[in-house]
Motif scaffolding. Structure first.
Motif, PDB file in Angstrom:
ATOM      1  N   ASP A 125      66.784  32.478  -6.434  1.00 57.66           N
ATOM      2  CA  ASP A 125      67.239  32.898  -5.102  1.00 57.66           C
ATOM      3  C   ASP A 125      67.058  31.712  -4.170  1.00 57.66           C
ATOM      4  O   ASP A 125      66.222  31.711  -3.270  1.00 57.66           O
ATOM      5  N   LYS A 126      67.875  30.683  -4.392  1.00 60.80           N
ATOM      6  CA  LYS A 126      67.685  29.401  -3.715  1.00 60.80           C
ATOM      7  C   LYS A 126      67.807  29.487  -2.195  1.00 60.80           C
ATOM      8  O   LYS A 126      67.132  28.786  -1.473  1.00 60.80           O
ATOM      9  N   GLU A 127      68.686  30.377  -1.693  1.00 63.95           N
ATOM     10  CA  GLU A 127      68.853  30.498  -0.242  1.00 63.95           C
ATOM     11  C   GLU A 127      67.856  31.474   0.379  1.00 63.95           C
ATOM     12  O   GLU A 127      67.845  31.643   1.593  1.00 63.95           O
ATOM     13  N   GLY A 128      67.084  32.181  -0.453  1.00 64.20           N
ATOM     14  CA  GLY A 128      66.116  33.134   0.066  1.00 64.20           C
ATOM     15  C   GLY A 128      66.754  34.388   0.632  1.00 64.20           C
ATOM     16  O   GLY A 128      66.206  35.032   1.526  1.00 64.20           O
ATOM     17  N   ASN A 129      67.902  34.769   0.074  1.00 66.39           N
ATOM     18  CA  ASN A 129      68.629  35.947   0.560  1.00 66.39           C
ATOM     19  C   ASN A 129      68.095  37.264   0.010  1.00 66.39           C
ATOM     20  O   ASN A 129      68.511  38.327   0.441  1.00 66.39           O
ATOM     21  N   GLY A 130      67.220  37.188  -0.982  1.00 68.73           N
ATOM     22  CA  GLY A 130      66.700  38.414  -1.590  1.00 68.73           C
ATOM     23  C   GLY A 130      67.550  38.899  -2.751  1.00 68.73           C
ATOM     24  O   GLY A 130      67.364  40.008  -3.240  1.00 68.73           O
ATOM     25  N   TYR A 131      68.487  38.068  -3.189  1.00 67.92           N
ATOM     26  CA  TYR A 131      69.300  38.444  -4.336  1.00 67.92           C
ATOM     27  C   TYR A 131      69.775  37.187  -5.068  1.00 67.92           C
ATOM     28  O   TYR A 131      69.754  36.086  -4.521  1.00 67.92           O
ATOM     29  N   ILE A 132      70.197  37.405  -6.307  1.00 64.58           N
ATOM     30  CA  ILE A 132      70.778  36.348  -7.126  1.00 64.58           C
ATOM     31  C   ILE A 132      72.229  36.762  -7.383  1.00 64.58           C
ATOM     32  O   ILE A 132      72.466  37.879  -7.841  1.00 64.58           O
ATOM     33  N   PRO A 133      73.203  35.898  -7.102  1.00 63.16           N
ATOM     34  CA  PRO A 133      74.589  36.249  -7.447  1.00 63.16           C
ATOM     35  C   PRO A 133      74.705  36.436  -8.964  1.00 63.16           C
ATOM     36  O   PRO A 133      74.053  35.722  -9.736  1.00 63.16           O
ATOM     37  N   THR A 134      75.527  37.378  -9.396  1.00 63.30           N
ATOM     38  CA  THR A 134      75.671  37.608 -10.838  1.00 63.30           C
ATOM     39  C   THR A 134      76.228  36.366 -11.528  1.00 63.30           C
ATOM     40  O   THR A 134      75.958  36.149 -12.709  1.00 63.30           O
ATOM     41  N   SER A 135      76.956  35.524 -10.802  1.00 61.18           N
ATOM     42  CA  SER A 135      77.456  34.281 -11.403  1.00 61.18           C
ATOM     43  C   SER A 135      76.276  33.381 -11.805  1.00 61.18           C
ATOM     44  O   SER A 135      76.307  32.755 -12.868  1.00 61.18           O
ATOM     45  N   SER A 136      75.238  33.343 -10.966  1.00 62.59           N
ATOM     46  CA  SER A 136      74.033  32.561 -11.314  1.00 62.59           C
ATOM     47  C   SER A 136      73.310  33.199 -12.492  1.00 62.59           C
ATOM     48  O   SER A 136      72.800  32.497 -13.364  1.00 62.59           O
ATOM     49  N   LEU A 137      73.265  34.532 -12.503  1.00 56.97           N
ATOM     50  CA  LEU A 137      72.597  35.228 -13.600  1.00 56.97           C
ATOM     51  C   LEU A 137      73.329  34.948 -14.912  1.00 56.97           C
ATOM     52  O   LEU A 137      72.693  34.745 -15.950  1.00 56.97           O
ATOM     53  N   LYS A 138      74.667  34.893 -14.865  1.00 55.41           N
ATOM     54  CA  LYS A 138      75.437  34.558 -16.067  1.00 55.41           C
ATOM     55  C   LYS A 138      75.041  33.174 -16.575  1.00 55.41           C
ATOM     56  O   LYS A 138      74.864  32.980 -17.775  1.00 55.41           O
ATOM     57  N   GLU A 139      74.895  32.213 -15.663  1.00 57.01           N
ATOM     58  CA  GLU A 139      74.492  30.861 -16.053  1.00 57.01           C
ATOM     59  C   GLU A 139      73.116  30.871 -16.719  1.00 57.01           C
ATOM     60  O   GLU A 139      72.894  30.186 -17.713  1.00 57.01           O
ATOM     61  N   ILE A 140      72.210  31.672 -16.156  1.00 59.70           N
ATOM     62  CA  ILE A 140      70.863  31.783 -16.722  1.00 59.70           C
ATOM     63  C   ILE A 140      70.940  32.352 -18.134  1.00 59.70           C
ATOM     64  O   ILE A 140      70.342  31.826 -19.073  1.00 59.70           O
ATOM     65  N   LEU A 141      71.709  33.440 -18.300  1.00 61.80           N
ATOM     66  CA  LEU A 141      71.829  34.090 -19.607  1.00 61.80           C
ATOM     67  C   LEU A 141      72.479  33.163 -20.628  1.00 61.80           C
ATOM     68  O   LEU A 141      72.053  33.108 -21.783  1.00 61.80           O
ATOM     69  N   ILE A 142      73.486  32.401 -20.200  1.00 66.63           N
ATOM     70  CA  ILE A 142      74.138  31.448 -21.104  1.00 66.63           C
ATOM     71  C   ILE A 142      73.146  30.357 -21.514  1.00 66.63           C
ATOM     72  O   ILE A 142      73.103  29.954 -22.670  1.00 66.63           O
ATOM     73  N   ALA A 143      72.335  29.905 -20.552  1.00 70.81           N
ATOM     74  CA  ALA A 143      71.333  28.877 -20.864  1.00 70.81           C
ATOM     75  C   ALA A 143      70.309  29.409 -21.863  1.00 70.81           C
ATOM     76  O   ALA A 143      69.823  28.682 -22.723  1.00 70.81           O
ATOM     77  N   LEU A 144      69.993  30.704 -21.757  1.00 71.72           N
ATOM     78  CA  LEU A 144      69.025  31.301 -22.672  1.00 71.72           C
ATOM     79  C   LEU A 144      69.634  31.547 -24.050  1.00 71.72           C
ATOM     80  O   LEU A 144      68.934  31.511 -25.055  1.00 71.72           O
ATOM     81  N   ASP A 145      70.942  31.837 -24.082  1.00 75.47           N
ATOM     82  CA  ASP A 145      71.606  32.124 -25.358  1.00 75.47           C
ATOM     83  C   ASP A 145      73.067  31.692 -25.263  1.00 75.47           C
ATOM     84  O   ASP A 145      73.907  32.443 -24.766  1.00 75.47           O
ATOM     85  N   ASP A 146      73.373  30.505 -25.752  1.00 77.21           N
ATOM     86  CA  ASP A 146      74.736  29.981 -25.638  1.00 77.21           C
ATOM     87  C   ASP A 146      75.710  30.613 -26.628  1.00 77.21           C
ATOM     88  O   ASP A 146      76.889  30.255 -26.658  1.00 77.21           O
ATOM     89  N   GLN A 147      75.244  31.569 -27.416  1.00 76.73           N
ATOM     90  CA  GLN A 147      76.112  32.263 -28.361  1.00 76.73           C
ATOM     91  C   GLN A 147      76.736  33.527 -27.763  1.00 76.73           C
ATOM     92  O   GLN A 147      77.531  34.190 -28.416  1.00 76.73           O
ATOM     93  N   LEU A 148      76.363  33.862 -26.532  1.00 70.02           N
ATOM     94  CA  LEU A 148      76.898  35.068 -25.898  1.00 70.02           C
ATOM     95  C   LEU A 148      78.395  34.907 -25.625  1.00 70.02           C
ATOM     96  O   LEU A 148      78.830  33.874 -25.115  1.00 70.02           O
ATOM     97  N   THR A 149      79.154  35.947 -25.958  1.00 62.20           N
ATOM     98  CA  THR A 149      80.581  35.932 -25.660  1.00 62.20           C
ATOM     99  C   THR A 149      80.791  36.403 -24.221  1.00 62.20           C
ATOM    100  O   THR A 149      79.899  37.047 -23.638  1.00 62.20           O
ATOM    101  N   PRO A 150      81.944  36.120 -23.627  1.00 60.98           N
ATOM    102  CA  PRO A 150      82.215  36.617 -22.273  1.00 60.98           C
ATOM    103  C   PRO A 150      82.080  38.138 -22.164  1.00 60.98           C
ATOM    104  O   PRO A 150      81.558  38.643 -21.175  1.00 60.98           O
TER     105      PRO A 150
END
Length: 151
Positions: free
Chosen positions: A96-121
């Motif tokens: 939550d880089k801007e301190g808005n109290g939320y994470i955009p789902t686009s950022s969460l997708k990046e996190i999940l891809i970084a954790l598992d690059d085998q995930l399909t869309p």
């Protein structure tokens, strides 16, 4: 397992395991256990984790089923819920880089891809839909906590 893990812990571990079982095979690679424990905010010693993983991967396939994963995770579970919540809050703030109290789902997708690059869309979209329960396009701390703990 149930004699040593309570239902809440089993639910939390099942949710974490399922997120990393991208092929829905009922098994995860042993390397992913390190990532799962880190994501859950659990402290562990790398050598100890390797030792326990080797015990549970006795056939040497490099994969663990859910029961074996639980036997590994139980060695490292933190009993202090308050400490876990603090650690998860700190992890949330990292994203939550801007301190808005939320994470955009686009950022969460990046996190999940970084954790598992085998995930399909499709798998990513399924996971995001499950996590973003109010369909807001963002994940607030409560949704993040639910994702991480299963509560």
């Amino acid at each position: 397992m149930s004699e040593t893990l309570d239902q809440e812990q089993v639910t939390m571990l099942r949710r974490a395991f399922s997120m990393f079982d991208s092929g829905k095979t009922g098994c995860i690679e042993r390397e992913k256990v390190h990532t799962i424990l880190n994501t859950m905010g659990q402290a562990f010693d790398d050598r100890e984790l390797d030792r326990v993983l080797t015990e549970q991967d006795s056939d040497g396939t490099g994969k663990l089923n859910f029961d074996a994963f639980c036997k590994v995770a139980i060695h490292f579970l933190d009993e202090d819920d308050e400490a876990l919540q603090k650690e998860l809050k700190a992890a949330f703030r990292l994203y939550d880089k801007e301190g808005n109290g939320y994470i955009p789902t686009s950022s969460l997708k990046e996190i999940l891809i970084a954790l598992d690059d085998q995930l399909t869309p499709d798998q990513l979209n399924e996971m995001i839909a499950e996590i973003d329960t109010d369909d807001s396009g963002t994940v607030d701390f409560d949704e993040f906590m639910e994702m991480m703990t299963g509560d």
